[in-house]
Enzyme design. Structure first.
Site, PDB file in Angstrom:
ATOM      1  N   GLN A   1       9.961  17.519  -5.235  1.00  0.00           N
ATOM      2  CA  GLN A   1       9.760  16.202  -5.846  1.00  0.00           C
ATOM      3  C   GLN A   1       9.471  15.151  -4.765  1.00  0.00           C
ATOM      4  O   GLN A   1       8.824  14.145  -5.033  1.00  0.00           O
ATOM      5  CB  GLN A   1      11.001  15.829  -6.660  1.00  0.00           C
ATOM      6  CG  GLN A   1      10.906  14.495  -7.360  1.00  0.00           C
ATOM      7  CD  GLN A   1      11.973  14.358  -8.433  1.00  0.00           C
ATOM      8  OE1 GLN A   1      11.927  15.051  -9.447  1.00  0.00           O
ATOM      9  NE2 GLN A   1      12.943  13.502  -8.211  1.00  0.00           N
TER      10      GLN A   1
ATOM     11  N   HIS B   1     -11.704   6.315  31.784  1.00  0.00           N
ATOM     12  CA  HIS B   1     -10.477   5.717  32.328  1.00  0.00           C
ATOM     13  C   HIS B   1     -10.462   4.196  32.119  1.00  0.00           C
ATOM     14  O   HIS B   1      -9.801   3.475  32.857  1.00  0.00           O
ATOM     15  CB  HIS B   1     -10.316   6.019  33.824  1.00  0.00           C
ATOM     16  CG  HIS B   1     -10.568   7.448  34.181  1.00  0.00           C
ATOM     17  ND1 HIS B   1      -9.582   8.409  34.193  1.00  0.00           N
ATOM     18  CD2 HIS B   1     -11.725   8.101  34.496  1.00  0.00           C
ATOM     19  CE1 HIS B   1     -10.101   9.579  34.528  1.00  0.00           C
ATOM     20  NE2 HIS B   1     -11.407   9.421  34.712  1.00  0.00           N
TER      21      HIS B   1
ATOM     22  N   LYS C   1      -5.686 -19.399  18.497  1.00  0.00           N
ATOM     23  CA  LYS C   1      -5.719 -17.957  18.258  1.00  0.00           C
ATOM     24  C   LYS C   1      -6.549 -17.528  17.051  1.00  0.00           C
ATOM     25  O   LYS C   1      -6.529 -18.165  16.014  1.00  0.00           O
ATOM     26  CB  LYS C   1      -4.280 -17.434  18.054  1.00  0.00           C
ATOM     27  CG  LYS C   1      -3.438 -17.436  19.307  1.00  0.00           C
ATOM     28  CD  LYS C   1      -3.937 -16.473  20.373  1.00  0.00           C
ATOM     29  CE  LYS C   1      -3.646 -15.051  20.012  1.00  0.00           C
ATOM     30  NZ  LYS C   1      -2.306 -14.631  20.386  1.00  0.00           N
TER      31      LYS C   1
ATOM     32  N   ASN D   1      -6.746 -13.736  15.582  1.00  0.00           N
ATOM     33  CA  ASN D   1      -6.221 -12.395  15.861  1.00  0.00           C
ATOM     34  C   ASN D   1      -6.957 -11.311  15.069  1.00  0.00           C
ATOM     35  O   ASN D   1      -7.222 -11.497  13.880  1.00  0.00           O
ATOM     36  CB  ASN D   1      -4.730 -12.350  15.533  1.00  0.00           C
ATOM     37  CG  ASN D   1      -3.942 -13.307  16.405  1.00  0.00           C
ATOM     38  OD1 ASN D   1      -4.283 -13.526  17.569  1.00  0.00           O
ATOM     39  ND2 ASN D   1      -2.909 -13.899  15.838  1.00  0.00           N
TER      40      ASN D   1
ATOM     41  N   LYS E   1       5.695  13.597  -3.328  1.00  0.00           N
ATOM     42  CA  LYS E   1       4.764  12.632  -3.929  1.00  0.00           C
ATOM     43  C   LYS E   1       4.599  11.349  -3.142  1.00  0.00           C
ATOM     44  O   LYS E   1       3.471  10.902  -2.901  1.00  0.00           O
ATOM     45  CB  LYS E   1       5.178  12.344  -5.367  1.00  0.00           C
ATOM     46  CG  LYS E   1       4.875  13.528  -6.250  1.00  0.00           C
ATOM     47  CD  LYS E   1       5.515  13.452  -7.594  1.00  0.00           C
ATOM     48  CE  LYS E   1       5.632  14.847  -8.152  1.00  0.00           C
ATOM     49  NZ  LYS E   1       6.558  15.732  -7.367  1.00  0.00           N
TER      50      LYS E   1
ATOM     51  N   SER F   1      -2.648 -18.073  14.393  1.00  0.00           N
ATOM     52  CA  SER F   1      -1.246 -18.077  14.792  1.00  0.00           C
ATOM     53  C   SER F   1      -0.599 -19.353  14.264  1.00  0.00           C
ATOM     54  O   SER F   1      -1.230 -20.410  14.222  1.00  0.00           O
ATOM     55  CB  SER F   1      -1.159 -18.042  16.320  1.00  0.00           C
ATOM     56  OG  SER F   1       0.081 -18.566  16.749  1.00  0.00           O
TER      57      SER F   1
ATOM     58  N   TYR G   1      10.112  27.386  -6.819  1.00  0.00           N
ATOM     59  CA  TYR G   1      10.221  25.924  -6.871  1.00  0.00           C
ATOM     60  C   TYR G   1      11.633  25.472  -6.496  1.00  0.00           C
ATOM     61  O   TYR G   1      12.623  26.069  -6.899  1.00  0.00           O
ATOM     62  CB  TYR G   1       9.890  25.401  -8.282  1.00  0.00           C
ATOM     63  CG  TYR G   1      10.097  23.903  -8.393  1.00  0.00           C
ATOM     64  CD1 TYR G   1       9.090  23.010  -8.055  1.00  0.00           C
ATOM     65  CD2 TYR G   1      11.329  23.377  -8.805  1.00  0.00           C
ATOM     66  CE1 TYR G   1       9.288  21.637  -8.120  1.00  0.00           C
ATOM     67  CE2 TYR G   1      11.537  22.001  -8.876  1.00  0.00           C
ATOM     68  CZ  TYR G   1      10.507  21.143  -8.525  1.00  0.00           C
ATOM     69  OH  TYR G   1      10.715  19.791  -8.590  1.00  0.00           O
TER      70      TYR G   1
ATOM     71  N   SER H   1      12.296  10.750 -10.834  1.00  0.00           N
ATOM     72  CA  SER H   1      11.065  10.493 -10.072  1.00  0.00           C
ATOM     73  C   SER H   1      10.101   9.593 -10.827  1.00  0.00           C
ATOM     74  O   SER H   1       9.037   9.243 -10.316  1.00  0.00           O
ATOM     75  CB  SER H   1      10.371  11.822  -9.730  1.00  0.00           C
ATOM     76  OG  SER H   1      10.127  12.573 -10.894  1.00  0.00           O
TER      77      SER H   1
ATOM     78  N   ASN I   1       7.431  23.039 -13.608  1.00  0.00           N
ATOM     79  CA  ASN I   1       7.095  23.485 -12.252  1.00  0.00           C
ATOM     80  C   ASN I   1       5.594  23.716 -12.088  1.00  0.00           C
ATOM     81  O   ASN I   1       4.994  23.273 -11.108  1.00  0.00           O
ATOM     82  CB  ASN I   1       7.872  24.755 -11.903  1.00  0.00           C
ATOM     83  CG  ASN I   1       9.375  24.511 -11.867  1.00  0.00           C
ATOM     84  OD1 ASN I   1       9.811  23.367 -11.963  1.00  0.00           O
ATOM     85  ND2 ASN I   1      10.155  25.571 -11.746  1.00  0.00           N
TER      86      ASN I   1
ATOM     87  N   GLU J   1      -5.791  -4.121  14.077  1.00  0.00           N
ATOM     88  CA  GLU J   1      -4.406  -3.893  14.518  1.00  0.00           C
ATOM     89  C   GLU J   1      -3.590  -3.185  13.437  1.00  0.00           C
ATOM     90  O   GLU J   1      -2.824  -2.270  13.713  1.00  0.00           O
ATOM     91  CB  GLU J   1      -3.733  -5.222  14.867  1.00  0.00           C
ATOM     92  CG  GLU J   1      -4.238  -5.833  16.157  1.00  0.00           C
ATOM     93  CD  GLU J   1      -3.613  -7.206  16.384  1.00  0.00           C
ATOM     94  OE1 GLU J   1      -2.575  -7.273  17.049  1.00  0.00           O
ATOM     95  OE2 GLU J   1      -4.164  -8.204  15.878  1.00  0.00           O
TER      96      GLU J   1
HETATM   97  N1  ARG Z   1       9.847  15.770 -11.173  1.00  0.00           N
HETATM   98  C1  ARG Z   1       9.713  17.121 -10.742  1.00  0.00           C
HETATM   99  C2  ARG Z   1       8.908  17.187  -9.425  1.00  0.00           C
HETATM  100  O1  ARG Z   1       8.351  16.241  -9.080  1.00  0.00           O
HETATM  101  C3  ARG Z   1       9.039  17.922 -11.781  1.00  0.00           C
HETATM  102  C4  ARG Z   1       9.408  19.365 -11.752  1.00  0.00           C
HETATM  103  C5  ARG Z   1      10.846  19.505 -12.090  1.00  0.00           C
HETATM  104  N2  ARG Z   1      11.219  20.846 -12.274  1.00  0.00           N
HETATM  105  C6  ARG Z   1      12.501  21.196 -12.359  1.00  0.00           C
HETATM  106  N3  ARG Z   1      12.753  22.436 -12.558  1.00  0.00           N
HETATM  107  N4  ARG Z   1      13.466  20.339 -12.224  1.00  0.00           N
HETATM  108  O2  ARG Z   1       8.837  18.176  -8.757  1.00  0.00           O
END
Ligand code: ARG
Length: 465
Positions: free
Chosen positions: A326, A160, A287, A289, A329, A281, A321, A27, A114, A294
């Site tokens: 993950q 309306h 034009k 826009n 995010k 345009s 968890y 991640s 976690n 939008e």
């Molecule tokens: N990168 C993980 C997340 O975003 C962090 C927590 C990972 N925990 C684990 N037990 N693998 O959630």
């Protein structure tokens, strides 16, 4: 990014991670933007561990100095993020340990990624909510200023999308203000549930070290600590709630956008969006826009989608968890970024909007927008409302046939529909008379718009204190 470093959890493994799996499960590509919150959380954790005697003061000081250096390296672009180290947490810890040695290896005592990641997201989201509320306030101020300037500007009000009754443009802007006010309230309320510390939940069951969670919470500015470790590491309801509030906010922004797009068209021609907020345009030279509204209308789709993504992410998960989390995010970051961008561009654009007063007034003169006023006038002369409605309906039909608005008919013409109509009818049939008559809290009269502007300013300043 491919540089191989020992994984902190490699102890029980005999084979290396498959290269694709490593990239698939990492991640760090997106969670590195949490680095500052991760470092703040780690400093507070180390400070707490030293306070309860789990870490020495010397280790604590080394950790804090080392984390400062890691932060400086990140901010100057020197730190080499490693996919092998999976996420922002392990990247920072590994770099810290490379810098300071054994003390770095003690930082993770009594915590888990976690509870660490749950803490980071809450710190991040708390900041974002504060930024977004400030952005909402800027847009609200632009709307208040516009409402004040255009308190007496008359436009057709629609139901309306058909001309209904005249309203003032200032009143219309204050309708948007009210929606944004509730959006800000929802975010401020959501922040209460975001601002609770999950650290100390450890992996899921808590920790055997004599930790002081209240102290960590205090160091990080949290209002309290989560009351159950399983819940603390696993639920993302606070993020979902934020995305729900954001989806409503963007739904409002999308409605504003739809109106601005209509108003900027040649058919309405009520406003001019400054050139700096529009594009042309490549094929049609004439034009201009309204791209900004939008795009904001379009971006509402992804914010709504992010809400559904998070709800779906959560719904099947057993406690506690799971790696699924993950995936929280990217939708969360995208939501906050999109909302902030949309609010910023809107505040700037609304402050520069040109209002075409004559066009609006001309449009309000079409479509018999004072028909309700004539009915109310007849009621005042002793006619029952349903009969008055019928009388005015006939007058409107006559107006359609002869191409005359009600205010353009002579007294003799109007009296054909009811002999009770007198010379005083013309004061209510004008647009100015119509709006001025709606003179109560929440009404469109210019006098009420000015009072509402004053109340709106007062509400905003009261919130700042
Ligand atoms: N990168 C993980 C997340 O975003 C962090 C927590 C990972 N925990 C684990 N037990 N693998 O959630």
């Amino acid at each position: 990014m491919t540089e191989q470093r020992a994984k902190p959890w490699a102890g029980r493994f005999t084979e290396p991670t498959d290269a694709f799996v490593e990239a698939f499960t990492a991640s760090v590509g997106f969670d590195q933007r949490l680095y500052r919150h991760d470092i703040d959380g780690s400093k507070a954790h180390a400070t707490m561990l030293a306070k309860v005697g789990v870490l020495s003061v010397a280790d604590r000081d080394q950790i804090i100095q080392g984390l400062d250096q890691v932060q400086a390296e990140i901010e100057s672009g020197q730190l080499q993020w490693s996919v092998a180290l999976e996420d922002v947490h392990m990247n920072i810890e590994a770099r810290l340990t490379a810098l300071i040695g054994d003390a770095g290896k003690r930082l993770h005592t009594g915590r888990s990624r976690n509870d660490q990641v749950a803490t980071d997201i809450r710190l991040y989201l708390r900041d974002e909510i504060d930024f977004i509320v400030a952005d909402i306030r800027r847009l609200q101020i632009a709307l208040i200023n516009l409402a004040e300037r255009e308190a007496s500007t008359i436009m057709p009000g629609f139901t309306h999308l058909q001309v209904a009754q005249p309203v003032t443009f200032g009143h219309h802007m204050l309708a948007w203000f009210e929606m944004l006010q509730r959006d800000a309230d929802r975010l401020i309320d959501c922040r209460k549930r975001v601002n609770i510390l999950p650290l100390g939940s450890a992996a899921l069951a808590g920790t055997s070290y004599p930790i002081d969670r209240e102290y960590t919470a205090q160091l990080l500015g949290f209002d309290g600590v989560t009351q159950n470790s399983l819940d603390g590491v696993s639920d993302r309801d606070f993020a979902i709630e934020f995305c729900g509030a954001a989806a409503l906010l963007m739904t409002h922004m999308s409605r504003f956008s739809e109106e601005l797009i209509l108003w900027a068209s040649a058919q309405f021609d009520f406003v001019d969006i400054p050139d700096s907020f529009c594009t042309g345009s490549s094929i049609m030279p004439q034009k201009k826009n309204p791209d900004v509204p939008e795009l904001v209308r379009g971006k509402t789709g992804r914010v709504n989608g992010n809400l559904v993504a998070l709800l779906t992410l959560m719904k099947g998960q057993p406690l506690a968890y799971n790696k699924d989390n993950q995936e929280d995010k990217e939708p969360l970051f995208d939501t906050a970024d999109t909302v902030r961008g949309s609010l910023k561009v809107y505040a700037d654009m609304m402050a520069a909007l040109t209002v075409k007063r004559d066009n609006m007034e001309r449009a309000a003169l079409q479509g018999f927008s004072t028909a309700t006023d004539l009915a109310d006038y007849a009621v005042g002369k002793g006619i029952a409302f349903r009969d008055a409605h019928e009388i005015v309906g006939k007058a409107v039909r006559y107006g359609v046939e002869t191409g005359k608005d009600l205010a353009q008919m002579s007294l003799q013409e109007l009296q054909k529909f009811s002999p009770l109509i007198g010379e005083d009818v013309f004061t209510v049939l004008t647009l100015q008379g119509s709006v001025a008559a709606r003179n109560h809290v929440g009404g469109t009269a210019p006098a009420q718009v000015k009072l509402a502007v004053a109340r709106a300013r007062h509400r905003l300043s009261a919130e700042q204190n």
